[in-house]
Enzyme design. Structure first.
Site, PDB file in Angstrom:
ATOM      1  N   ASP A   4       0.780  -1.204   0.178  1.00 18.52           N
ATOM      2  CA  ASP A   4       0.132   0.138   0.033  1.00 18.52           C
ATOM      3  C   ASP A   4       0.775   1.113  -0.180  1.00 18.52           C
ATOM      4  O   ASP A   4       2.012   1.232   0.356  1.00 18.52           O
ATOM      5  CB  ASP A   4      -0.698   0.200   1.306  1.00 18.52           C
ATOM      6  N   ASP A   5       0.309   2.334  -0.582  1.00 14.52           N
ATOM      7  CA  ASP A   5       0.691   3.927  -0.369  1.00 14.52           C
ATOM      8  C   ASP A   5       1.665   4.297  -1.042  1.00 14.52           C
ATOM      9  O   ASP A   5       2.004   5.366  -1.100  1.00 14.52           O
ATOM     10  CB  ASP A   5       1.048   3.978   1.193  1.00 14.52           C
ATOM     11  N   TYR A  44      -6.631   2.263   6.280  1.00 10.90           N
ATOM     12  CA  TYR A  44      -6.777   1.864   7.690  1.00 10.90           C
ATOM     13  C   TYR A  44      -8.070   0.716   7.426  1.00 10.90           C
ATOM     14  O   TYR A  44      -8.472   0.214   8.551  1.00 10.90           O
ATOM     15  CB  TYR A  44      -7.345   2.935   8.468  1.00 10.90           C
ATOM     16  N   HIS A  58       3.552  -2.310   3.254  1.00 10.13           N
ATOM     17  CA  HIS A  58       3.544  -1.208   2.606  1.00 10.13           C
ATOM     18  C   HIS A  58       5.010  -0.852   1.841  1.00 10.13           C
ATOM     19  O   HIS A  58       5.985  -1.345   2.351  1.00 10.13           O
ATOM     20  CB  HIS A  58       3.600   0.142   3.672  1.00 10.13           C
TER      21      HIS A  58
END
Ligand code: NAG
Ligand code: NAG
Ligand code: NAG
Ligand code: NAG
Ligand code: NAG
Length: 489
Positions: free
Chosen positions: A215-216, A306, A376
């Site tokens: 993620d991200d 989240y 991440h």
């Protein structure tokens, strides 16, 4: 008919028969084999690391403070040349205070017109992305909802019954006791792990399979991760943030061209349950647009930051053509979050994060389904954890885990991961049928109307024979159909 399909049919039939599933709501659980032996997560052997320092790294005591570390230890692990790609420091040195690597891994740059060869019908890469500030909302801020783009995307909600839920206070349970107490009614994952059938949270029927994702990004250190994944022939799913995509377009193109799945992870990484409908549309729409502009393909899946999703966010995401993907929670409530994202801020140590991951592998070994973990690619620390520790631990586990992108491990072909190549009218959600639609609020009837305006709610309002869509089948199953299937068998 596959055995797995049969078991799903039988399960749905049983649920229908006993009417226990009419609410379409479940606390996120994964079936587990109660008697499975616990397999301790393997230790990392130096042979699993590709780094020259891994041999010495593994022996390092875990108590070492690195807050004042100089660059010497880590820089020793990084070749001066810009061709490095997969070295990593000892576990104890992965910390908030670790020195930054100064050299950057080389991102493969693909030419306009280059086309992925790993699935048919893939869109070719558009011309090179040129950032023009006026074309995009401010980075890392919730985009303005009055723009013509957002107003246009809002029309995608027409014909859908978006549950009228008030936004949560800040997306956490502790700040919002009233909504937290009502979490099951609103299908709020954050407070208790509530999901709907449309959510993807596991790799159904694929034990020992890790639906791998990050993620991200796309970010500075993503390229290092891509080098490692390429070296080990691992494909993953990337949940990309729009604000990062326009910053690192070539990294995004590299992800896509290398065979990884690309999915939406919002523009500014907010708690989506706190936003208005229009803001949620803006967060998803701008990210979708950024990805389409850069790689030429529009994702059909998303992950809420989240894991903060409820029926309102879920319905908006589905109305916009994106299936929500969260990460696995076990029946006992163990969330498969490595907390790697808390290492850069010094909240969690690398040792604690890795220990958490070993617990995840231990729990995963007992599940009848494959699993999904939160990790991440945004930070140096999280990338080093992945390439040095978590991915090698899964690969060297005895027995080893199979690593696949999340779409793949859910039987979703690459073609369906993008609007442009998807030829399946029943994916990502059913539409166009007189009784099609999905139950997003859990009242047992299909709330979502078909996109061409056919209401589904009216046709199933008695709730006696609700339209079911499971993440495995994405098909409406009536009791009659089920009976027919079962009779055949
Ligand atoms: C709980 O949630 C349901 C469904 O969203 C809603 O209809 C109901 O009003 C809520 N109850 C409270 C006390 O907030
Ligand atoms: C499952 O995870 C929990 C919490 O991290 C941990 O305490 C437990 O040991 C794990 N179970 C196995 C079988 O590894
Ligand atoms: C919607 O699509 C279905 C299936 O294609 C069709 O039967 C129905 O007539 C359509 N409804 C409208 C209002 O166009
Ligand atoms: C489903 O909706 C999409 C997008 O609105 C449309 O292109 C497609 O034709 C529809 N499928 C059916 C079977 O109506
Ligand atoms: C279309 O998608 C649905 C849902 O994923 C799936 O069940 C079905 O098999 C797909 N159809 C084809 C022809 O691939």
């Amino acid at each position: 008919m596959k055995l797995q399909t049969l078991s799903v049919l039988l399960a749905v039939a049983a649920a229908n028969a006993s009417k226990i599933n009419h609410l379409h709501l479940k606390r996120q659980t994964t079936s587990s084999t109660a008697t499975s032996a616990t397999v301790a997560a393997s230790s990392i052997s130096s042979s699993t690391g590709s780094s020259a320092v891994s041999a010495s790294a593994t022996g390092t005591s875990t108590g070492t403070s690195t807050g004042t570390a100089t660059g010497s230890t880590t820089s020793a692990a990084v070749p001066a040349s810009a061709t490095w790609g997969t070295s990593f420091p000892p576990l104890s040195q992965i910390s908030s205070g670790m020195p930054s690597e100064v050299t950057q891994a080389v991102t493969t740059t693909y030419s306009p017109g280059a086309t992925p060869t790993y699935f048919s019908g893939a869109s070719p890469l558009p011309s090179a992305f040129v950032f023009v500030a006026a074309d995009w909302p401010a980075q890392d801020k919730i985009p303005d909802t009055s723009s013509s783009e957002v107003q246009e995307w809002l029309k995608e909600l027409d014909g859908w019954d978006i549950p009228d839920l008030s936004p949560t206070v800040d997306g956490t349970c502790v700040s919002d006791p009233a909504n937290a107490a009502n979490a099951s009614a609103r299908g709020w994952w954050t407070c208790g792990g509530w999901t709907r059938d449309t959510d993807i949270t596991v790799c159904p029927g694929k034990p020992m399979t890790w639906g791998t994702s990050f993620d991200d990004g796309p970010a500075f250190y993503t390229t290092k991760l891509l080098h490692f994944l390429s070296e080990k022939a691992i494909k993953a799913t990337f949940f990309d943030v729009g604000s990062r995509c326009i910053e690192n377009p070539n990294v995004l193109r590299d992800e896509y061209m290398s065979g990884h799945e690309i999915a939406v992870h919002t523009w500014s990484h907010p708690h989506l349950t706190t936003l208005t409908n229009a803001q949620i549309v803006a967060e998803l729409g701008w990210t979708r647009k950024a990805i389409k502009t850069i790689i030429g393909a529009t994702p059909t899946t998303m992950r809420p930051p989240y894991g903060d999703i409820d029926d309102r966010v879920r319905a908006i995401s589905l109305a916009m053509g994106m299936i929500p993907i969260i990460w696995t929670r076990t029946p006992s409530g163990v969330s498969f979050d490595t907390f790697d994202w808390e290492i850069p801020g010094g909240v969690v140590t690398s040792e604690a994060s890795f220990s958490q991951f070993e617990g995840i592998l231990g729990n995963a070994s007992t599940l009848d389904d494959g699993f999904i973990v939160l990790e991440h690619d945004l930070y140096e620390q999280t990338v080093d954890m992945a390439i040095g520790y978590t991915l090698p631990a899964a690969m060297s586990h005895n027995p080893p885990f199979t690593l696949e992108p999340i779409g793949q491990c859910n039987g979703i072909p690459y073609t369906n991961m993008y609007v442009e190549s998807n030829l399946n009218a029943s994916f990502p959600v059913l539409n166009g049928t007189s009784d099609g639609g999905i139950d997003t609020d859990g009242d047992g009837s299909g709330d979502a109307k078909s996109k061409n305006g056919t209401s589904s709610a009216a046709s199933s309002s008695n709730g006696a024979s609700p339209q079911h869509i499971t993440y495995t089948l994405y098909a409406t199953l009536s009791l009659a159909t089920l009976a027919a299937f079962v009779a055949i068998l």
